[in-house]
Design a protein around this motif. Structure first.
Motif, mmCIF file in Angstrom:
data_model
loop_
_atom_site.group_PDB
_atom_site.id
_atom_site.type_symbol
_atom_site.label_atom_id
_atom_site.label_comp_id
_atom_site.label_asym_id
_atom_site.label_seq_id
_atom_site.Cartn_x
_atom_site.Cartn_y
_atom_site.Cartn_z
ATOM 1 N N MET A 147 29.102 -15.117 -7.290
ATOM 2 C CA MET A 147 29.667 -15.468 -8.322
ATOM 3 C C MET A 147 30.882 -14.605 -8.551
ATOM 4 S SD MET A 147 30.267 -17.588 -10.882
ATOM 5 C CE MET A 147 29.304 -18.745 -11.032
ATOM 6 N N LYS A 148 30.669 -13.559 -8.420
ATOM 7 C CA LYS A 148 31.532 -12.284 -8.925
ATOM 8 C C LYS A 148 32.717 -12.424 -8.063
ATOM 9 C CE LYS A 148 30.341 -8.326 -10.335
ATOM 10 N NZ LYS A 148 30.042 -7.146 -10.751
ATOM 11 N N GLY A 149 32.721 -12.617 -6.649
ATOM 12 C CA GLY A 149 33.844 -12.650 -5.867
ATOM 13 C C GLY A 149 34.659 -14.129 -6.118
ATOM 14 N N THR A 150 33.775 -15.166 -6.321
ATOM 15 C CA THR A 150 34.446 -16.496 -6.734
ATOM 16 C C THR A 150 34.972 -16.583 -8.035
ATOM 17 O OG1 THR A 150 32.452 -17.540 -5.657
ATOM 18 C CG2 THR A 150 33.875 -18.669 -7.292
ATOM 19 N N THR A 151 34.710 -15.580 -8.960
ATOM 20 C CA THR A 151 35.227 -15.363 -10.388
ATOM 21 C C THR A 151 36.720 -14.665 -10.212
ATOM 22 O OG1 THR A 151 33.187 -15.613 -11.648
ATOM 23 C CG2 THR A 151 34.992 -14.620 -12.727
ATOM 24 N N VAL A 176 38.556 -23.764 -6.721
ATOM 25 C CA VAL A 176 37.716 -24.784 -7.359
ATOM 26 C C VAL A 176 36.670 -25.230 -6.401
ATOM 27 C CG1 VAL A 176 37.640 -27.022 -8.054
ATOM 28 C CG2 VAL A 176 39.300 -25.664 -8.811
ATOM 29 N N VAL A 177 36.730 -25.299 -5.060
ATOM 30 C CA VAL A 177 35.932 -25.516 -4.028
ATOM 31 C C VAL A 177 34.824 -24.378 -3.977
ATOM 32 C CG1 VAL A 177 37.309 -27.065 -2.548
ATOM 33 C CG2 VAL A 177 37.019 -24.923 -2.181
ATOM 34 N N ALA A 178 35.313 -23.173 -4.400
ATOM 35 C CA ALA A 178 34.433 -21.843 -4.063
ATOM 36 C C ALA A 178 33.210 -22.094 -5.496
ATOM 37 C CB ALA A 178 34.955 -20.673 -4.081
ATOM 38 N N GLY A 179 34.054 -22.492 -6.468
ATOM 39 C CA GLY A 179 33.139 -22.781 -7.711
ATOM 40 C C GLY A 179 32.043 -23.760 -7.551
ATOM 41 N N LEU A 180 32.376 -24.965 -7.130
ATOM 42 C CA LEU A 180 31.755 -25.968 -6.954
ATOM 43 C C LEU A 180 30.613 -25.612 -5.954
ATOM 44 C CD1 LEU A 180 34.415 -28.642 -6.831
ATOM 45 C CD2 LEU A 180 32.618 -28.670 -8.428
ATOM 46 N N ALA A 181 31.027 -24.930 -4.888
ATOM 47 C CA ALA A 181 29.993 -24.641 -3.852
ATOM 48 C C ALA A 181 28.861 -23.724 -4.277
ATOM 49 C CB ALA A 181 30.567 -24.039 -2.591
ATOM 50 N N ILE A 182 29.342 -22.838 -5.048
ATOM 51 C CA ILE A 182 28.170 -21.762 -5.505
ATOM 52 C C ILE A 182 27.522 -22.446 -6.780
ATOM 53 C CG2 ILE A 182 29.600 -20.959 -7.324
ATOM 54 C CD1 ILE A 182 28.107 -17.822 -6.571
ATOM 55 N N THR A 183 28.171 -23.270 -7.414
ATOM 56 C CA THR A 183 27.020 -24.242 -8.361
ATOM 57 C C THR A 183 26.227 -25.245 -7.771
ATOM 58 O OG1 THR A 183 29.184 -24.286 -10.002
ATOM 59 C CG2 THR A 183 27.245 -25.693 -10.166
ATOM 60 N N ALA A 184 26.669 -25.886 -6.777
ATOM 61 C CA ALA A 184 25.641 -26.493 -5.996
ATOM 62 C C ALA A 184 24.455 -25.696 -5.104
ATOM 63 C CB ALA A 184 26.355 -27.515 -4.789
ATOM 64 N N ALA A 185 25.057 -24.709 -4.748
ATOM 65 C CA ALA A 185 24.046 -23.944 -3.700
ATOM 66 C C ALA A 185 22.950 -23.031 -4.791
ATOM 67 C CB ALA A 185 24.784 -22.886 -3.047
ATOM 68 N N THR A 186 23.452 -22.726 -6.042
ATOM 69 C CA THR A 186 22.737 -22.071 -7.071
ATOM 70 C C THR A 186 21.636 -23.301 -7.683
ATOM 71 O OG1 THR A 186 24.282 -20.522 -7.840
ATOM 72 C CG2 THR A 186 22.496 -20.955 -9.244
ATOM 73 N N SER A 187 21.805 -24.327 -7.787
ATOM 74 C CA SER A 187 21.287 -25.705 -8.200
ATOM 75 C C SER A 187 20.057 -25.922 -7.242
ATOM 76 C CB SER A 187 22.073 -26.966 -8.536
ATOM 77 O OG SER A 187 21.287 -27.785 -8.997
ATOM 78 N N PHE A 188 20.361 -25.994 -6.031
ATOM 79 C CA PHE A 188 19.381 -26.169 -4.953
ATOM 80 C C PHE A 188 18.582 -24.970 -4.811
ATOM 81 C CE2 PHE A 188 17.685 -26.140 -0.678
ATOM 82 C CZ PHE A 188 17.232 -27.389 -0.615
ATOM 83 N N ALA A 189 18.889 -23.734 -4.655
ATOM 84 C CA ALA A 189 18.274 -22.459 -4.600
ATOM 85 C C ALA A 189 17.149 -22.163 -5.855
ATOM 86 C CB ALA A 189 18.923 -21.303 -4.098
ATOM 87 N N HIS A 190 17.703 -22.314 -6.922
ATOM 88 C CA HIS A 190 17.080 -22.003 -8.058
ATOM 89 C C HIS A 190 16.362 -22.955 -8.749
ATOM 90 C CE1 HIS A 190 16.469 -19.913 -12.050
ATOM 91 N NE2 HIS A 190 16.724 -20.861 -12.617
ATOM 92 N N ASP A 191 16.711 -24.225 -8.674
ATOM 93 C CA ASP A 191 15.903 -25.396 -9.269
ATOM 94 C C ASP A 191 14.812 -26.305 -8.422
ATOM 95 O OD1 ASP A 191 17.210 -25.058 -11.588
ATOM 96 O OD2 ASP A 191 18.872 -26.060 -11.138
ATOM 97 N N ILE A 192 15.581 -26.397 -7.259
ATOM 98 C CA ILE A 192 14.654 -27.046 -6.215
ATOM 99 C C ILE A 192 13.846 -26.147 -5.277
ATOM 100 C CG2 ILE A 192 14.636 -28.685 -4.051
ATOM 101 C CD1 ILE A 192 16.887 -30.072 -4.957
#
Length: 529
Positions: free
Chosen positions: A182-186, A349-365
């Protein structure tokens, strides 16, 4: 001489290469070899409100905002500008109803909020699936924009060459996220936002100067250059069906407050006050930018011409409006700079979307459902693997969606977000009686109805601009399903809640969430270790 013939692929390649090298160097510099989940998913919560506001605008101002909207205004005029209005007004919903409350009650993802007082596993699973669906639709739009843009700049033609450029964008995005988190993406998003607003501002001033800073004169030339004449200044040119027009507007206005990659940015700041400041900064930046798109869109209509942009032989189609406008008024060098900024927009934008999807899978699922919350030691590793998978899927989707206006594709993602996420977020924050059954009915019902209606709409089949133009299985008449799927999701949440009993500790949890959401007590930053 055709304007397309003036494109210089060598200059474009040099400018593109320089940007990619620069941003990769920044990502490597801010990244750490060993990172905690807070560092990887939320950037260590180390960003100030202004920094995060700029990053939010960098995340939000996508290829749809720069490439798609300019093209839509150039060709369809008033109807194209609806995208700018909808995208901007949507931020008022995010500011007034969601930003601060979400920051106070969550930790990394949207599911943290939705599962706070409901049953963890089923709600997290539903929220993660909805997040992945929204991110996938959004990624398809960005990848489609990337393919068309690079094909135009490099002089590529044919589906194979365009597909190869989509694959390159996907690989670079995967690198950004895996290495920088997230830091690099930001930081990529902050740099991109500054470049985008500055580039669009300079282009806007030049266009206005060419018409004596008289916007009326610019409109007159756009009308004269359009085969539709004065019809471009009135509604109905693209959306003759007023219900279709209303459905699109509803999806745009309500979608932002349910976009997981935008909501996730509120967790990168240390306090709820900074979250509030983030949104105020973002609104100002985004508002100014969308005023620029009005000038750039009609400027492209006046100087490039809607007929060229609508020609199937033009690489990038409508999405090429802004780069071609830069080419007409400043030659190949200005085009290369503006196009590199557009390319930066897509990568950020694609980097932001990718880290969001990855976070959701890793943290939530993975951590919360598969591991039942017992261990989160491998969350970052799982997230990085997920980024690769998501990147490959989005490459395939982007290749399939070539030729579509990216603003239109993003509007579909907004419809999914508003249908699957927004009702549950609002009910969770503001309705004490809301329970797990209501959440599941709302999320799955909104998601499934929205996706099914999209698949059965003219967006996918039956028309010359459909994703699959050669077949026709469109039985739903509207291009955007928001007017049906969004109210349905709210209704299902209400019915599911009233038809079932609340959880055993419902009142205590609801009271705790209310206190936390409005006061920030025990908010995310305070609970991190």
């Amino acid at each position: 001489m055709n304007v397309i013939d003036q494109i210089n692929p060598v200059i474009n390649m040099i400018v593109f290469g320089a940007f990619v090298v620069l941003t990769m160097a920044i990502v490597l510099r801010v990244s750490k070899k060993q990172v905690s989940s807070t560092e990887f998913f939320a950037g260590g919560r180390s960003f100030s409100g202004p920094q995060n506001g700029i990053a939010i605008s960098g995340d939000y101002l996508s290829a749809a905002s720069f490439l798609g909207i300019c093209g839509a205004i150039a060709v369809a005029g008033y109807d194209g500008f609806l995208y700018s209005v909808g995208f901007l007004v949507a931020w008022l919903v995010a500011l007034l109803l969601v930003a601060e409350l979400l920051r106070n009650t969550g930790r990394f993802t949207m599911a943290d909020v939705l599962s706070f007082r409901l049953k963890q596993r089923p709600v997290r699973m539903a929220a993660a699936i909805a997040t992945l669906a929204v991110c996938f639709f959004y990624l398809i739009a960005q990848m489609a924009g990337a393919g068309g843009l690079v094909a135009l700049l490099m002089g590529f033609s044919g589906r194979f060459a365009t597909g190869a450029t989509v694959a390159v964008v996907g690989v670079v995005m995967i690198f950004y996220v895996i290495v920088g988190g997230m830091k690099g993406t930001t930081w990529v998003q902050i740099i991109k936002a500054v470049l985008l607003v500055s580039g669009a501002g300079i282009l806007t001033i030049v266009v206005l100067a060419m018409f004596g800073f008289n916007f009326g004169t610019l409109l007159d030339q756009a009308v004269a250059n359009s085969p539709d004449g004065e019809a471009i200044l009135a509604p109905g040119l693209r959306y003759a069906n007023p219900i279709d027009f209303l459905s699109l507007g509803l999806a745009l206005v309500l979608g932002t407050a349910g976009l997981p990659h935008v909501l996730m940015r509120f967790y990168t700041v240390p306090t709820s006050k900074e979250a509030r400041r983030s949104v105020v900064w973002a609104i100002w930046i985004i508002g100014v930018f969308y005023l620029f798109t009005l000038v750039l869109g009609f400027g492209a209509g006046a100087l490039v011409g809607p007929e060229l942009l609508s020609d199937p032989a033009t690489p990038g189609g409508e999405n090429a409006a802004a780069p071609l406008l830069a080419l007409v008024i400043g030659g190949p060098v200005l085009m290369a700079i503006i196009s590199a900024i557009a390319f930066a927009t897509i990568l950020a934008v694609v980097a932001g979307l990718a880290i969001t999807a990855a976070t959701s899978f890793a943290h939530d699922i993975y951590a919360s459902v598969i591991k039942n919350g017992e261990s989160s030691a491998n969350e970052v590793k799982v997230a990085r693997i997920t980024v690769v998978v998501i990147g490959l899927l989005s490459i395939g989707g982007g290749i399939a969606a070539q030729g579509q206006n990216v603003a239109f594709l993003v509007a579909l993602a907004f419809a999914v977000a508003a249908s699957a996420n927004l009702p549950t977020i609002l009910f969770s924050l503001f309705w004490r009686r809301f329970n797990t059954t209501g959440a599941l009915w709302s999320m799955y019902g909104g998601l499934i109805s929205c996706v099914v209606l999209i698949l059965l709409s003219p967006s996918v089949s039956g028309g010359p601009k459909s994703m699959i133009p050669n077949v026709d299985f469109a039985i739903f008449p509207l291009s955007n399903p928001g007017i049906v799927s969004i109210p349905l999701a709210f209704l299902l949440g209400i019915i599911g809640t009233l038809a079932s009993k609340p959880e055993a500790d419902h009142d205590a949890k609801a009271a705790e969430m209310e206190v936390r959401s409005f006061t920030g007590a025990n908010a995310a930053g305070a609970s991190d270790h």
